[in-house]
Scaffold this active site. Structure first.
Site, mmCIF file in Angstrom:
data_model
loop_
_atom_site.group_PDB
_atom_site.id
_atom_site.type_symbol
_atom_site.label_atom_id
_atom_site.label_comp_id
_atom_site.label_asym_id
_atom_site.label_seq_id
_atom_site.Cartn_x
_atom_site.Cartn_y
_atom_site.Cartn_z
ATOM 1 N N HIS A 1 -11.793 5.046 -1.175
ATOM 2 C CA HIS A 1 -11.947 4.289 0.081
ATOM 3 C C HIS A 1 -12.776 3.030 -0.131
ATOM 4 O O HIS A 1 -13.307 2.454 0.822
ATOM 5 C CB HIS A 1 -12.620 5.135 1.193
ATOM 6 C CG HIS A 1 -11.726 6.164 1.800
ATOM 7 N ND1 HIS A 1 -12.213 7.311 2.378
ATOM 8 C CD2 HIS A 1 -10.379 6.194 1.945
ATOM 9 C CE1 HIS A 1 -11.195 8.030 2.844
ATOM 10 N NE2 HIS A 1 -10.074 7.370 2.582
ATOM 11 N N HIS B 1 -15.936 6.581 6.723
ATOM 12 C CA HIS B 1 -14.506 6.269 6.842
ATOM 13 C C HIS B 1 -13.817 7.576 7.226
ATOM 14 O O HIS B 1 -13.687 8.480 6.397
ATOM 15 C CB HIS B 1 -13.970 5.720 5.516
ATOM 16 C CG HIS B 1 -12.497 5.446 5.536
ATOM 17 N ND1 HIS B 1 -11.961 4.172 5.473
ATOM 18 C CD2 HIS B 1 -11.437 6.283 5.635
ATOM 19 C CE1 HIS B 1 -10.637 4.246 5.531
ATOM 20 N NE2 HIS B 1 -10.294 5.515 5.622
ATOM 21 N N ARG C 1 -2.386 -1.962 -3.715
ATOM 22 C CA ARG C 1 -3.499 -1.020 -3.634
ATOM 23 C C ARG C 1 -3.251 0.089 -4.644
ATOM 24 O O ARG C 1 -2.235 0.783 -4.588
ATOM 25 C CB ARG C 1 -3.593 -0.414 -2.231
ATOM 26 C CG ARG C 1 -4.615 0.699 -2.158
ATOM 27 C CD ARG C 1 -4.843 1.111 -0.713
ATOM 28 N NE ARG C 1 -5.815 2.175 -0.625
ATOM 29 C CZ ARG C 1 -5.497 3.460 -0.465
ATOM 30 N NH1 ARG C 1 -4.232 3.819 -0.372
ATOM 31 N NH2 ARG C 1 -6.435 4.364 -0.400
ATOM 32 N N ASN D 1 0.868 -1.176 0.000
ATOM 33 C CA ASN D 1 0.000 0.000 0.000
ATOM 34 C C ASN D 1 0.907 1.228 0.000
ATOM 35 O O ASN D 1 1.447 1.621 1.031
ATOM 36 C CB ASN D 1 -0.894 -0.047 1.251
ATOM 37 C CG ASN D 1 -1.899 1.080 1.285
ATOM 38 O OD1 ASN D 1 -1.869 1.990 0.460
ATOM 39 N ND2 ASN D 1 -2.798 1.022 2.260
ATOM 40 N N GLU E 1 -7.666 -2.546 5.365
ATOM 41 C CA GLU E 1 -7.538 -2.505 3.906
ATOM 42 C C GLU E 1 -6.583 -3.579 3.396
ATOM 43 O O GLU E 1 -6.833 -4.195 2.366
ATOM 44 C CB GLU E 1 -7.062 -1.113 3.467
ATOM 45 C CG GLU E 1 -8.167 -0.080 3.600
ATOM 46 C CD GLU E 1 -7.693 1.351 3.414
ATOM 47 O OE1 GLU E 1 -6.874 1.817 4.234
ATOM 48 O OE2 GLU E 1 -8.139 1.998 2.471
ATOM 49 N N ARG F 1 -7.276 18.373 4.004
ATOM 50 C CA ARG F 1 -8.000 18.692 2.755
ATOM 51 C C ARG F 1 -9.333 19.364 3.053
ATOM 52 O O ARG F 1 -9.988 19.032 4.041
ATOM 53 C CB ARG F 1 -8.283 17.414 1.952
ATOM 54 C CG ARG F 1 -7.039 16.785 1.365
ATOM 55 C CD ARG F 1 -7.370 15.446 0.703
ATOM 56 N NE ARG F 1 -6.621 14.374 1.332
ATOM 57 C CZ ARG F 1 -6.889 13.078 1.197
ATOM 58 N NH1 ARG F 1 -7.909 12.684 0.456
ATOM 59 N NH2 ARG F 1 -6.150 12.175 1.806
HETATM 60 P P1 ADP Z 1 -5.000 7.036 7.208
HETATM 61 O O1 ADP Z 1 -6.114 7.744 6.506
HETATM 62 O O2 ADP Z 1 -3.679 7.708 7.028
HETATM 63 O O3 ADP Z 1 -4.982 5.548 7.027
HETATM 64 P P2 ADP Z 1 -5.984 6.515 9.896
HETATM 65 O O4 ADP Z 1 -7.213 5.822 9.475
HETATM 66 O O5 ADP Z 1 -4.939 5.770 10.630
HETATM 67 O O6 ADP Z 1 -5.298 7.328 8.725
HETATM 68 O O7 ADP Z 1 -6.445 7.772 10.782
HETATM 69 C C1 ADP Z 1 -5.497 8.655 11.266
HETATM 70 C C2 ADP Z 1 -6.154 9.687 12.147
HETATM 71 O O8 ADP Z 1 -6.875 9.025 13.197
HETATM 72 C C3 ADP Z 1 -5.143 10.573 12.831
HETATM 73 O O9 ADP Z 1 -5.046 11.791 12.160
HETATM 74 C C4 ADP Z 1 -5.697 10.764 14.226
HETATM 75 O O10 ADP Z 1 -6.132 12.097 14.332
HETATM 76 C C5 ADP Z 1 -6.911 9.894 14.305
HETATM 77 N N1 ADP Z 1 -6.940 9.139 15.574
HETATM 78 C C6 ADP Z 1 -6.248 8.053 15.894
HETATM 79 N N2 ADP Z 1 -6.531 7.678 17.166
HETATM 80 C C7 ADP Z 1 -7.436 8.558 17.637
HETATM 81 C C8 ADP Z 1 -8.125 8.742 18.885
HETATM 82 N N3 ADP Z 1 -7.929 7.912 19.915
HETATM 83 N N4 ADP Z 1 -8.990 9.765 18.982
HETATM 84 C C9 ADP Z 1 -9.191 10.613 17.964
HETATM 85 N N5 ADP Z 1 -8.574 10.492 16.772
HETATM 86 C C10 ADP Z 1 -7.705 9.495 16.615
#
Ligand code: ADP
Length: 368
Positions: A152, A180, A63, A8, A354, A213
């Site tokens: 997504h 998502h 991906r 990915n 994913e 964004r």
């Molecule tokens: P990506 O889109 O890069 O795969 P993720 O799905 O891992 O990202 O989401 C990342 C975001 O999740 C981070 O920016 C963070 O703000 C948020 N995040 C992770 N843990 C928590 C939490 N406990 N509470 C609030 N937000 C969280």
């Protein structure tokens, strides 16, 4: 299919996971690719590094963000498919080139091992024309391939199936809204397992407020900024990298935004309000698109972990049969229902995966 490697590729990172007979066996992430502080020059070198470590694998799943209108399902990559994916870089200049680089490197390193491309757009191939079409000059839209593709999809498909399993009901009977919420964020209306509307469009910029964004914006903002002297690259940089939560309060990590809100920081409070208001609007819109709504499912970093965001964006929707139970919402189990018993609409949390979804697709395709 014993060992399936899933790659990915992000703009400056490469996430990888090895699945052995369907179970995760190894994994990691190569970061800061191509950056002065990083140890790896480009995505090709990162793939070589992973393959060196693993020795051999039986198949690789990649991906790929944009499959255009052509790729509506995973495919085994040959020269022709690879050049078609490369040509789609026009629609996804930030995303497809790194995916292509990963495929090229893997084909070079392990010739003869099947490479499978799995597309983030493919799940949305079922969008009805009314949802996929922008009200833009038809000739312009057709010439430049401008329509809603949606993204997504790998995650949404996985999470929709997970929601059906959680509810103990067939997916074919369910109308869902899947939220998502990660660094990128999207909402998708799913009817009987098919995507019928989704908030991301030609690119992953439209729709919800994201980490950096804008999401939805009056298209005329670009004209306004252009007339004020910003060039195209400058406007793109503002939209993609300097907006969203980061643009509103200089923080794109939702944990920090919420901590700052609790401390009474007005910029963080506005950022959270704008973020949740946008989600609420999409929930209402997709409820209307679907007619009957059975469940709302939260997934990805923010969706899985932030009880505050889940509660805030659904607050006040009780007249629509939507409610969040405080104790369930704040409890720590991963996959669960967080609405009160007997609610008309189930509110669910389902962790996305994913890489695992890609490995499943690869195994299914190669078995066929
Ligand atoms: P990506 O889109 O890069 O795969 P993720 O799905 O891992 O990202 O989401 C990342 C975001 O999740 C981070 O920016 C963070 O703000 C948020 N995040 C992770 N843990 C928590 C939490 N406990 N509470 C609030 N937000 C969280």
């Amino acid at each position: 299919m014993a060992d399936i490697l899933v790659l990915n590729a992000g703009s400056s990172s490469l996430k990888w996971r090895l699945f052995r007979s369907g179970e995760p066996a190894d994994g990691g992430i190569v970061e800061r690719i191509g950056e002065p502080s990083g140890a790896v020059a480009d995505h090709g070198a990162a793939v070589h590094q992973v393959l060196d470590r693993l020795g051999g694998v039986d198949a690789v799943g990649h991906r790929i963000v944009h499959g255009g209108t052509r790729f509506q399902a995973p495919v085994v990559v040959d020269d022709e498919v690879l050049s078609a994916i490369r040509a789609l870089s026009e629609l996804a200049p930030l995303h497809n080139p790194v995916g292509v680089a990963g495929i090229e490197a893997a084909r070079h390193a392990i010739p003869g091992v099947p490479q499978v491309a799995v597309f983030d757009t493919a799940y949305h191939a079922t969008l009805p024309e009314a949802a996929a079409t922008y009200a833009l000059d038809r000739e312009v839209a057709q010439r430049y391939g401008i329509r809603r593709y949606g993204f997504h999809g790998i995650s949404v498909g996985w999470v929709a199936a997970g929601t059906a399993a959680l509810l103990g009901r067939p997916l074919a009977e369910l109308n869902l809204v899947v939220l998502h919420l990660g660094n990128g964020a999207s909402a998708t209306a799913v009817a009987g397992g098919r995507s019928v509307d989704t908030s991301m469009g030609l690119t992953p910029l439209e729709g919800l407020v994201m980490g950096t964004r804008t999401g939805d914006l009056d298209p005329a903002v670009a004209f306004h900024l252009g007339r004020a002297g910003l060039d195209l690259a400058g406007i793109e940089d503002v939209y993609l990298h300097r907006s969203g939560l980061a643009g509103l309060c200089a923080d794109n990590d939702m944990r920090r935004v919420i901590d700052r809100c609790s401390a009474g920081d007005p910029a963080a409070r506005l950022a959270l309000d704008v973020y949740c208001h946008r989600i609420r609007k999409y929930v209402g819109a997709y409820h209307a698109v679907l007619g009957r709504l059975d469940a709302i499912t939260f997934t990805a970093g923010v969706g899985e972990h932030s009880a505050v965001v889940r509660a805030r964006c659904l607050a006040g929707l009780e007249p629509l049969g939507i409610a969040v139970d405080r104790a369930r919402n704040e409890a720590g189990d991963p996959a669960r229902i967080v609405s009160p018993d007997g609610s008309r609409v189930a509110v669910c949390v389902v962790p996305t995966d994913e890489e695992r979804a890609i490995a499943d697709e690869v195994a299914r395709l190669l078995r066929a």
